[in-house]
Write a protein that holds these residues in place. Structure first.
Motif, PDB file in Angstrom:
ATOM      1  N   SER A 122       0.846  -1.204   0.000  1.00  0.00           N
ATOM      2  CA  SER A 122       0.000   0.000   0.000  1.00  0.00           C
ATOM      3  C   SER A 122       0.873   1.242   0.000  1.00  0.00           C
ATOM      4  CB  SER A 122      -0.885   0.022   1.245  1.00  0.00           C
ATOM      5  OG  SER A 122      -0.066   0.245   2.375  1.00  0.00           O
ATOM      6  N   GLY A 123       0.218   2.365  -0.300  1.00  0.00           N
ATOM      7  CA  GLY A 123       0.938   3.624  -0.300  1.00  0.00           C
ATOM      8  C   GLY A 123       1.543   3.942   1.060  1.00  0.00           C
ATOM      9  N   ALA A 124       0.745   3.739   2.112  1.00  0.00           N
ATOM     10  CA  ALA A 124       1.225   4.041   3.461  1.00  0.00           C
ATOM     11  C   ALA A 124       2.478   3.222   3.785  1.00  0.00           C
ATOM     12  CB  ALA A 124       0.131   3.740   4.482  1.00  0.00           C
ATOM     13  N   GLU A 125       2.447   1.966   3.398  1.00  0.00           N
ATOM     14  CA  GLU A 125       3.591   1.083   3.668  1.00  0.00           C
ATOM     15  C   GLU A 125       4.837   1.556   2.898  1.00  0.00           C
ATOM     16  OE1 GLU A 125       4.390  -3.679   3.636  1.00  0.00           O
ATOM     17  OE2 GLU A 125       2.453  -3.015   2.871  1.00  0.00           O
ATOM     18  N   GLY A 149      -0.775  17.714   3.970  1.00  0.00           N
ATOM     19  CA  GLY A 149      -0.266  16.509   3.312  1.00  0.00           C
ATOM     20  C   GLY A 149      -1.030  15.274   3.752  1.00  0.00           C
ATOM     21  N   PHE A 150      -1.066  14.279   2.877  1.00  0.00           N
ATOM     22  CA  PHE A 150      -1.657  12.982   3.251  1.00  0.00           C
ATOM     23  C   PHE A 150      -0.699  11.889   2.789  1.00  0.00           C
ATOM     24  CE2 PHE A 150      -4.023   9.097   2.568  1.00  0.00           C
ATOM     25  CZ  PHE A 150      -4.792   9.010   3.719  1.00  0.00           C
ATOM     26  N   HIS A 151      -0.344  11.002   3.730  1.00  0.00           N
ATOM     27  CA  HIS A 151       0.604   9.942   3.374  1.00  0.00           C
ATOM     28  C   HIS A 151       0.129   8.568   3.811  1.00  0.00           C
ATOM     29  CE1 HIS A 151       3.442  12.975   2.025  1.00  0.00           C
ATOM     30  NE2 HIS A 151       3.174  13.650   3.129  1.00  0.00           N
ATOM     31  N   GLY A 152      -1.100   8.448   4.328  1.00  0.00           N
ATOM     32  CA  GLY A 152      -1.629   7.130   4.659  1.00  0.00           C
ATOM     33  C   GLY A 152      -2.081   7.021   6.091  1.00  0.00           C
ATOM     34  N   MET A 229       7.310  14.871   0.556  1.00  0.00           N
ATOM     35  CA  MET A 229       6.438  15.879  -0.057  1.00  0.00           C
ATOM     36  C   MET A 229       5.614  15.331  -1.215  1.00  0.00           C
ATOM     37  SD  MET A 229       7.604  19.505  -1.714  1.00  0.00           S
ATOM     38  CE  MET A 229       6.429  20.862  -1.784  1.00  0.00           C
ATOM     39  N   GLU A 230       4.360  15.745  -1.268  1.00  0.00           N
ATOM     40  CA  GLU A 230       3.548  15.573  -2.481  1.00  0.00           C
ATOM     41  C   GLU A 230       3.737  16.861  -3.298  1.00  0.00           C
ATOM     42  OE1 GLU A 230      -0.717  14.243  -1.434  1.00  0.00           O
ATOM     43  OE2 GLU A 230       0.167  14.987   0.410  1.00  0.00           O
ATOM     44  N   LEU A 231       4.144  16.734  -4.533  1.00  0.00           N
ATOM     45  CA  LEU A 231       4.371  17.949  -5.339  1.00  0.00           C
ATOM     46  C   LEU A 231       3.052  18.624  -5.689  1.00  0.00           C
ATOM     47  CD1 LEU A 231       7.276  16.452  -7.356  1.00  0.00           C
ATOM     48  CD2 LEU A 231       7.424  18.372  -5.768  1.00  0.00           C
ATOM     49  N   ALA A 262       9.841  12.027  -2.756  1.00  0.00           N
ATOM     50  CA  ALA A 262       8.653  12.488  -3.483  1.00  0.00           C
ATOM     51  C   ALA A 262       7.567  11.433  -3.336  1.00  0.00           C
ATOM     52  CB  ALA A 262       8.987  12.717  -4.950  1.00  0.00           C
ATOM     53  N   ASP A 263       6.445  11.843  -2.740  1.00  0.00           N
ATOM     54  CA  ASP A 263       5.287  10.943  -2.636  1.00  0.00           C
ATOM     55  C   ASP A 263       4.444  11.148  -3.896  1.00  0.00           C
ATOM     56  OD1 ASP A 263       2.849   9.743  -2.240  1.00  0.00           O
ATOM     57  OD2 ASP A 263       2.708  10.253  -0.113  1.00  0.00           O
ATOM     58  N   GLU A 264       4.617  10.226  -4.842  1.00  0.00           N
ATOM     59  CA  GLU A 264       3.892  10.324  -6.131  1.00  0.00           C
ATOM     60  C   GLU A 264       2.783   9.268  -6.188  1.00  0.00           C
ATOM     61  OE1 GLU A 264       4.552  12.083  -9.290  1.00  0.00           O
ATOM     62  OE2 GLU A 264       6.604  12.851  -9.062  1.00  0.00           O
ATOM     63  N   ILE A 265       2.257   8.955  -5.024  1.00  0.00           N
ATOM     64  CA  ILE A 265       1.231   7.904  -4.966  1.00  0.00           C
ATOM     65  C   ILE A 265      -0.036   8.332  -5.708  1.00  0.00           C
ATOM     66  CG2 ILE A 265      -0.321   6.762  -3.297  1.00  0.00           C
ATOM     67  CD1 ILE A 265       2.305   6.595  -1.496  1.00  0.00           C
ATOM     68  N   GLN A 266      -0.407   9.603  -5.568  1.00  0.00           N
ATOM     69  CA  GLN A 266      -1.610  10.072  -6.279  1.00  0.00           C
ATOM     70  C   GLN A 266      -1.251  10.806  -7.576  1.00  0.00           C
ATOM     71  OE1 GLN A 266      -5.891  12.135  -5.126  1.00  0.00           O
ATOM     72  NE2 GLN A 266      -4.694  11.175  -3.578  1.00  0.00           N
ATOM     73  N   THR A 267      -0.090  11.464  -7.603  1.00  0.00           N
ATOM     74  CA  THR A 267       0.302  12.238  -8.791  1.00  0.00           C
ATOM     75  C   THR A 267       0.865  11.358  -9.899  1.00  0.00           C
ATOM     76  OG1 THR A 267       2.428  12.604  -7.706  1.00  0.00           O
ATOM     77  CG2 THR A 267       0.827  14.401  -7.573  1.00  0.00           C
ATOM     78  N   ALA A 291       2.257   4.043  -5.923  1.00  0.00           N
ATOM     79  CA  ALA A 291       1.271   2.992  -5.612  1.00  0.00           C
ATOM     80  C   ALA A 291       0.090   3.228  -6.551  1.00  0.00           C
ATOM     81  CB  ALA A 291       0.863   3.064  -4.137  1.00  0.00           C
ATOM     82  N   LYS A 292      -1.134   3.147  -6.036  1.00  0.00           N
ATOM     83  CA  LYS A 292      -2.357   3.465  -6.783  1.00  0.00           C
ATOM     84  C   LYS A 292      -2.308   2.965  -8.230  1.00  0.00           C
ATOM     85  CE  LYS A 292      -4.126   7.227  -3.879  1.00  0.00           C
ATOM     86  NZ  LYS A 292      -5.394   6.716  -3.383  1.00  0.00           N
ATOM     87  N   SER A 293      -2.123   3.880  -9.214  1.00  0.00           N
ATOM     88  CA  SER A 293      -2.254   3.473 -10.620  1.00  0.00           C
ATOM     89  C   SER A 293      -1.104   2.611 -11.123  1.00  0.00           C
ATOM     90  CB  SER A 293      -2.438   4.689 -11.521  1.00  0.00           C
ATOM     91  OG  SER A 293      -3.813   5.046 -11.572  1.00  0.00           O
TER      92      SER A 293
HETATM   93  C1  LIG Z   1      -0.201  11.042  -1.713  1.00  0.00           C
HETATM   94  C2  LIG Z   1      -0.633   9.810  -0.998  1.00  0.00           C
HETATM   95  N1  LIG Z   1       0.250   9.164  -0.210  1.00  0.00           N
HETATM   96  C3  LIG Z   1      -0.092   8.044   0.440  1.00  0.00           C
HETATM   97  C4  LIG Z   1      -1.359   7.510   0.335  1.00  0.00           C
HETATM   98  C5  LIG Z   1      -1.706   6.249   1.080  1.00  0.00           C
HETATM   99  O1  LIG Z   1      -1.898   5.209   0.179  1.00  0.00           O
HETATM  100  P1  LIG Z   1      -2.699   3.883   0.645  1.00  0.00           P
HETATM  101  O2  LIG Z   1      -4.122   4.282   0.836  1.00  0.00           O
HETATM  102  O3  LIG Z   1      -2.488   2.921  -0.490  1.00  0.00           O
HETATM  103  O4  LIG Z   1      -2.040   3.426   1.908  1.00  0.00           O
HETATM  104  C6  LIG Z   1      -2.308   8.153  -0.469  1.00  0.00           C
HETATM  105  C7  LIG Z   1      -3.676   7.627  -0.584  1.00  0.00           C
HETATM  106  O5  LIG Z   1      -4.611   8.298  -0.942  1.00  0.00           O
HETATM  107  C8  LIG Z   1      -1.938   9.330  -1.159  1.00  0.00           C
HETATM  108  O6  LIG Z   1      -2.803   9.990  -1.926  1.00  0.00           O
END
Ligand SMILES: Cc1ncc(COP(=O)(O)O)c(C=O)c1O
Length: 456
Positions: A122-125, A149-152, A229-231, A262-267, A291-293
């Motif tokens: 997962s993204g958080a992991e 910011g959101f990181h999980g 950081m999320e850009l 760089a947290d590119e999980i959503q970007t 992660a995600k896509s």
């Molecule tokens: C930028 C960002 N980082 C981390 C996460 C956490 O990902 P996950 O829900 O897969 O743990 C998200 C989820 O929305 C996210 O948008």
């Protein structure tokens, strides 16, 4: 030409309502039900619910299906892998899809030089693991992150996450050695700037001042392992960081031996009109988390980083039972093929231009639209009670989302104040589908903004 949206019952229909009633007795309320519909099929950018209603999907599983639901290449790759084996555990026995996917991410991610990649679920992991690796390499404990910011939702990721309700309330204590600075949110500039549209209007350098203050008053930069950081903020409300701010931050990090994560999980994976948002900034981070896509709907996340950094963690320090599951790796390889063959990032840029034009048109008609901003197809619309006060209008946003669903579009909000509408439609949606969805959202906005007397 008949459209894609087809509504046969009231929304939600009886079958959806029945499943949601069972859900309420079986699943805790902490896992939210953002829409009241139960899905039985998804294809491309179209969802079918248990009552046979057809919706246009502007949520994309929260940014997970940039290549669309059931992309044929992804389905075929997963089926083929399932016929071979579903799991052996990568730390126990090596398999090629994992290695090949690591090689490909090492080739395409914007981290400089020789790289390594490993996979988690997962993204958080992935975020937690990036911090582990950064600490192992630097020998330093602290991490700097950003407001909004959101990181999980795991403990360290939650410490890095900024929004109290619903993410943090009641769940502490959180991991220590996490320091937060303001994100350059131009529309709500703390330094009194009147920015908007996500563009730097001189206010971004005030955020640099916050950085200086943090390192003078609160934490020694020499004890900071990483800046995460999320850009462009995702959950925080689709707010792109001004380029100047990122440049100054990256230079500061380099100067003090702080790693840039760089947290590119959503970007990531085309959403911003480039494969990765870093490319808009000319940024080569030390580590990038995705992660995600990445895997077109299967759970998979990756940490990619400079080889010398990644090799700092001891043998056995990284990994997990399911990380890099073969089905998910096979799916991700097919996603990367599709990204290239179908030029998904370019399509995202075109889709984004279309969405932005419509959003700007709405802004010209409705005083409740305070700001339109974002990179590529990662466009947000911030709703306010009035343009003077810029007070967030969460209630109007909620009504808009419900009205859009009643008209056949699944749409999400974002933002610390819950007042940003975000579009995360699959990037394979064609213009006709996008227009049909936007027409429905426009009709919804006319209805709800009209109700509250905010038109014109
Ligand atoms: C930028 C960002 N980082 C981390 C996460 C956490 O990902 P996950 O829900 O897969 O743990 C998200 C989820 O929305 C996210 O948008």
């Amino acid at each position: 030409m008949p459209g894609v949206i087809q509504l046969r019952t009231e929304i939600p229909g009886p079958a959806s309502r029945a499943l949601l009633a069972r859900r309420a007795l079986a699943v805790p309320r902490g896992v939210p039900a953002v829409t009241p519909i139960a899905i039985v099929h998804a294809e491309g950018a179209v969802l079918t619910d248990a009552d046979g209603n057809r919706f246009i999907d502007f949520a994309g599983g929260i940014g997970v299906v940039n290549t669309g639901h059931r992309h044929p290449g992804v389905v075929a790759a997963v089926r083929a892998q399932l016929d071979r084996f579903a799991h052996v555990c990568f730390p126990v026995s090596t398999y090629e899809p994992y290695v090949e996917l690591a090689e490909r991410l090492n080739r395409i991610t914007p981290v400089a030089g020789e790289k390594r990649t490993f996979f988690v679920n997962s993204g958080a992991e992935a975020v937690e693991n990036a911090v582990k690796v950064a600490r192992a390499f630097t020998g330093r404990p602290a991490v700097v992150c950003f407001e909004h910011g959101f990181h999980g939702r795991t403990n360290l990721a939650l410490a890095l996450t900024s929004k109290v309700m619903p993410y943090k309330k009641g769940f502490g204590p959180f991991a220590p050695e996490v320091y937060r600075i303001p994100f350059p949110y131009c529309y709500r500039c703390r330094a009194g700037g009147q920015g908007g549209g996500g563009a730097a209007r001189g206010c971004c350098m005030a955020s640099r001042r916050y950085l200086d203050e943090l390192f003078h008053a609160t934490v020694d930069p020499e004890s900071v392992a990483a800046i995460v950081m999320e850009l462009e903020l995702g959950e925080g409300g689709f707010i792109p960081a001004p380029a100047d701010f990122v440049r100054v931050l990256a230079a500061f990090a380099r100067e003090h031996g702080i790693l840039f994560v760089a947290d590119e999980i959503q970007t990531g994976f085309g959403r911003t009109g480039r494969l990765f948002a870093c490319e808009h900034y000319g940024l080569a981070p030390d580590l990038i988390v995705t992660a995600k896509s990445l895997a077109g709907g299967l759970p998979l996340a990756a940490v990619t980083g400079r080889a010398e950094v990644m090799e700092a963690a001891q043998v056995g320090g990284l990994g997990g039972t399911y990380g890099g599951n073969p089905l998910a790796c096979a799916a991700a390889l097919a996603v990367l093929d599709a990204m290239e063959a179908e030029r998904i990032p370019e399509r995202a840029q075109r889709a984004g231009d279309r969405i932005r034009a419509r959003f700007c048109h709405w802004a010209s008609r409705h005083s409740s639209v305070g700001d339109v901003r974002g990179l590529g197809a990662m466009i947000g619309l911030e709703l306010v009670t009035d343009r003077e006060s810029r007070a967030p209008d969460k209630a109007l946003t909620g009504r808009l989302l419900s009205a859009a669903l009643e008209r056949g579009v699944v749409l999400l909000s974002a933002g610390t104040y819950g007042n940003v509408v975000r579009v995360l439609a699959p990037l394979v949606a064609d213009d006709a589908l996008l227009d049909e969805g936007l027409d429905a959202v426009e009709a919804a906005l006319e209805a709800v903004a009209g109700e509250s007397g905010q038109s014109g």
